[in-house]
Design a protein around this motif. Structure first.
Motif, PDB file in Angstrom:
ATOM      1  N   ASN A   1      27.857  51.689  64.963  1.00 25.15           N
ATOM      2  CA  ASN A   1      26.984  52.448  64.071  1.00 25.15           C
ATOM      3  C   ASN A   1      27.662  52.584  62.713  1.00 25.15           C
ATOM      4  N   LYS A   2      26.890  52.380  61.637  1.00 26.65           N
ATOM      5  CA  LYS A   2      27.462  52.501  60.304  1.00 26.65           C
ATOM      6  C   LYS A   2      27.865  53.945  60.049  1.00 26.65           C
ATOM      7  N   VAL A   3      29.098  54.124  59.593  1.00 26.01           N
ATOM      8  CA  VAL A   3      29.641  55.445  59.282  1.00 26.01           C
ATOM      9  C   VAL A   3      29.492  55.732  57.792  1.00 26.01           C
ATOM     10  N   LYS A   4      29.808  54.728  56.961  1.00 31.42           N
ATOM     11  CA  LYS A   4      29.731  54.921  55.507  1.00 31.42           C
ATOM     12  C   LYS A   4      29.800  53.583  54.796  1.00 31.42           C
ATOM     13  N   ASP A   5      29.388  53.626  53.547  1.00 34.04           N
ATOM     14  CA  ASP A   5      29.543  52.499  52.636  1.00 34.04           C
ATOM     15  C   ASP A   5      30.495  52.927  51.530  1.00 34.04           C
ATOM     16  N   LEU A   6      31.463  52.087  51.235  1.00 37.63           N
ATOM     17  CA  LEU A   6      32.393  52.322  50.141  1.00 37.63           C
ATOM     18  C   LEU A   6      32.099  51.279  49.072  1.00 37.63           C
ATOM     19  N   VAL A   7      31.623  51.722  47.918  1.00 41.01           N
ATOM     20  CA  VAL A   7      31.279  50.816  46.831  1.00 41.01           C
ATOM     21  C   VAL A   7      32.448  50.769  45.857  1.00 41.01           C
ATOM     22  N   ILE A   8      32.963  49.570  45.654  1.00 43.32           N
ATOM     23  CA  ILE A   8      34.128  49.384  44.798  1.00 43.32           C
ATOM     24  C   ILE A   8      33.687  49.250  43.344  1.00 43.32           C
ATOM     25  N   ILE A   9      34.227  50.099  42.497  1.00 48.18           N
ATOM     26  CA  ILE A   9      33.972  50.027  41.059  1.00 48.18           C
ATOM     27  C   ILE A   9      34.983  49.098  40.410  1.00 48.18           C
ATOM     28  N   ASN A  10      36.243  49.278  40.794  1.00 43.55           N
ATOM     29  CA  ASN A  10      37.301  48.485  40.190  1.00 43.55           C
ATOM     30  C   ASN A  10      38.459  48.333  41.165  1.00 43.55           C
ATOM     31  N   MET A  11      39.150  47.223  41.037  1.00 42.78           N
ATOM     32  CA  MET A  11      40.307  46.959  41.883  1.00 42.78           C
ATOM     33  C   MET A  11      41.358  46.304  41.010  1.00 42.78           C
ATOM     34  N   ILE A  12      42.438  47.031  40.769  1.00 43.03           N
ATOM     35  CA  ILE A  12      43.578  46.449  40.079  1.00 43.03           C
ATOM     36  C   ILE A  12      44.796  46.710  40.954  1.00 43.03           C
ATOM     37  N   LYS A  13      45.852  45.978  40.730  1.00 45.04           N
ATOM     38  CA  LYS A  13      47.041  46.134  41.565  1.00 45.04           C
ATOM     39  C   LYS A  13      47.492  47.592  41.561  1.00 45.04           C
ATOM     40  N   GLY A  14      47.542  48.171  42.741  1.00 44.25           N
ATOM     41  CA  GLY A  14      48.012  49.544  42.878  1.00 44.25           C
ATOM     42  C   GLY A  14      46.965  50.615  42.661  1.00 44.25           C
ATOM     43  N   MET A  15      45.699  50.241  42.433  1.00 47.27           N
ATOM     44  CA  MET A  15      44.654  51.246  42.240  1.00 47.27           C
ATOM     45  C   MET A  15      43.285  50.696  42.659  1.00 47.27           C
ATOM     46  N   LEU A  16      42.633  51.434  43.531  1.00 53.43           N
ATOM     47  CA  LEU A  16      41.296  51.108  44.003  1.00 53.43           C
ATOM     48  C   LEU A  16      40.378  52.248  43.568  1.00 53.43           C
ATOM     49  N   THR A  17      39.318  51.935  42.833  1.00 55.55           N
ATOM     50  CA  THR A  17      38.383  52.950  42.361  1.00 55.55           C
ATOM     51  C   THR A  17      37.055  52.745  43.093  1.00 55.55           C
ATOM     52  N   LEU A  18      36.581  53.821  43.745  1.00 52.82           N
ATOM     53  CA  LEU A  18      35.342  53.789  44.520  1.00 52.82           C
ATOM     54  C   LEU A  18      34.325  54.748  43.948  1.00 52.82           C
ATOM     55  N   GLU A  19      33.049  54.423  44.151  1.00 58.71           N
ATOM     56  CA  GLU A  19      31.984  55.374  43.785  1.00 58.71           C
ATOM     57  C   GLU A  19      32.090  56.583  44.696  1.00 58.71           C
ATOM     58  N   LYS A  20      31.865  57.756  44.119  1.00 60.62           N
ATOM     59  CA  LYS A  20      31.804  58.976  44.923  1.00 60.62           C
ATOM     60  C   LYS A  20      30.469  58.999  45.622  1.00 60.62           C
ATOM     61  N   ASN A  21      30.475  59.314  46.921  1.00 60.21           N
ATOM     62  CA  ASN A  21      29.195  59.403  47.639  1.00 60.21           C
ATOM     63  C   ASN A  21      29.152  60.613  48.510  1.00 60.21           C
TER      64      ASN A  21
ATOM     65  N   ASN B   1      36.129  66.937  39.873  1.00 54.97           N
ATOM     66  CA  ASN B   1      34.936  67.159  40.701  1.00 54.97           C
ATOM     67  C   ASN B   1      33.683  66.628  40.022  1.00 54.97           C
ATOM     68  N   GLU B   2      33.681  66.585  38.696  1.00 53.43           N
ATOM     69  CA  GLU B   2      32.523  66.097  37.951  1.00 53.43           C
ATOM     70  C   GLU B   2      32.469  64.574  37.880  1.00 53.43           C
ATOM     71  N   SER B   3      33.564  63.911  38.201  1.00 57.98           N
ATOM     72  CA  SER B   3      33.610  62.448  38.146  1.00 57.98           C
ATOM     73  C   SER B   3      32.677  61.846  39.193  1.00 57.98           C
ATOM     74  N   ASN B   4      32.172  60.668  38.904  1.00 62.93           N
ATOM     75  CA  ASN B   4      31.351  59.966  39.900  1.00 62.93           C
ATOM     76  C   ASN B   4      32.134  58.811  40.521  1.00 62.93           C
ATOM     77  N   PHE B   5      33.450  58.932  40.505  1.00 67.69           N
ATOM     78  CA  PHE B   5      34.329  57.948  41.123  1.00 67.69           C
ATOM     79  C   PHE B   5      35.516  58.661  41.770  1.00 67.69           C
ATOM     80  N   LYS B   6      36.203  57.943  42.658  1.00 72.61           N
ATOM     81  CA  LYS B   6      37.423  58.410  43.301  1.00 72.61           C
ATOM     82  C   LYS B   6      38.490  57.341  43.123  1.00 72.61           C
ATOM     83  N   VAL B   7      39.726  57.774  43.009  1.00 66.77           N
ATOM     84  CA  VAL B   7      40.851  56.852  42.839  1.00 66.77           C
ATOM     85  C   VAL B   7      41.688  56.870  44.111  1.00 66.77           C
ATOM     86  N   PHE B   8      42.003  55.683  44.598  1.00 64.63           N
ATOM     87  CA  PHE B   8      42.871  55.530  45.767  1.00 64.63           C
ATOM     88  C   PHE B   8      44.073  54.694  45.369  1.00 64.63           C
TER      89      PHE B   8
END
Length: 128
Positions: free
Chosen positions: A108-128, A41-48
């Motif tokens: 209408n814009k719903v959200k912006d997803l800011v990509i921090i990192n993209m490697i095969k099998g893992m997408l890291t986004l900024e938490k917003n 919860n304290e992280s400022n990123f999310k992993v997908f």
């Protein structure tokens, strides 16, 4: 304390690496599932992870989205009655800011997803 330091170092490393790597539209196509076990919860990123990633345990609700080549974007919503349904919209991508913008059917814009990192099998986004 050790966990917090490792999390900080992990995020810092991802930030430095991601600033140098160009992420193309074709890199982000596909279905992505929230892997909330991989951040706090304290992280400022999310992993997908890809939706077919088999190391994610079952959960009552796990956010996911699908980015299609034709410009369609679908995301999972949880209704007030606890039902799940896919909502459809469109998306655009700005490679300079690494921002994927999501729009509903009314454009209408719903959200912006800011990509921090993209490697095969893992997408890291900024938490917003």
């Amino acid at each position: 304390m050790k966990y917090k330091i490792l999390t900080f170092l992990f995020f810092t490393t991802l930030s430095v690496i991601s600033q140098k790597k160009t992420i193309n539209k074709s890199d982000i196509y596909g279905c992505w599932t929230d892997s909330f076990e991989e951040y706090s919860n304290e992280s400022n990123f999310k992993v997908f992870r890809p939706c077919n990633y088999d190391k994610i345990p079952p959960a009552r609700f796990r956010y996911r989205f699908e980015i299609k080549k034709n410009g369609e974007f679908q995301w999972l919503e949880m209704a007030e009655n606890d039902g799940h349904y896919m909502r459809k919209g469109t998306w655009t991508y700005d490679s300079k800011s690494k921002t994927l913008s999501v729009f509903n059917k009314k454009k209408n814009k719903v959200k912006d997803l800011v990509i921090i990192n993209m490697i095969k099998g893992m997408l890291t986004l900024e938490k917003n």
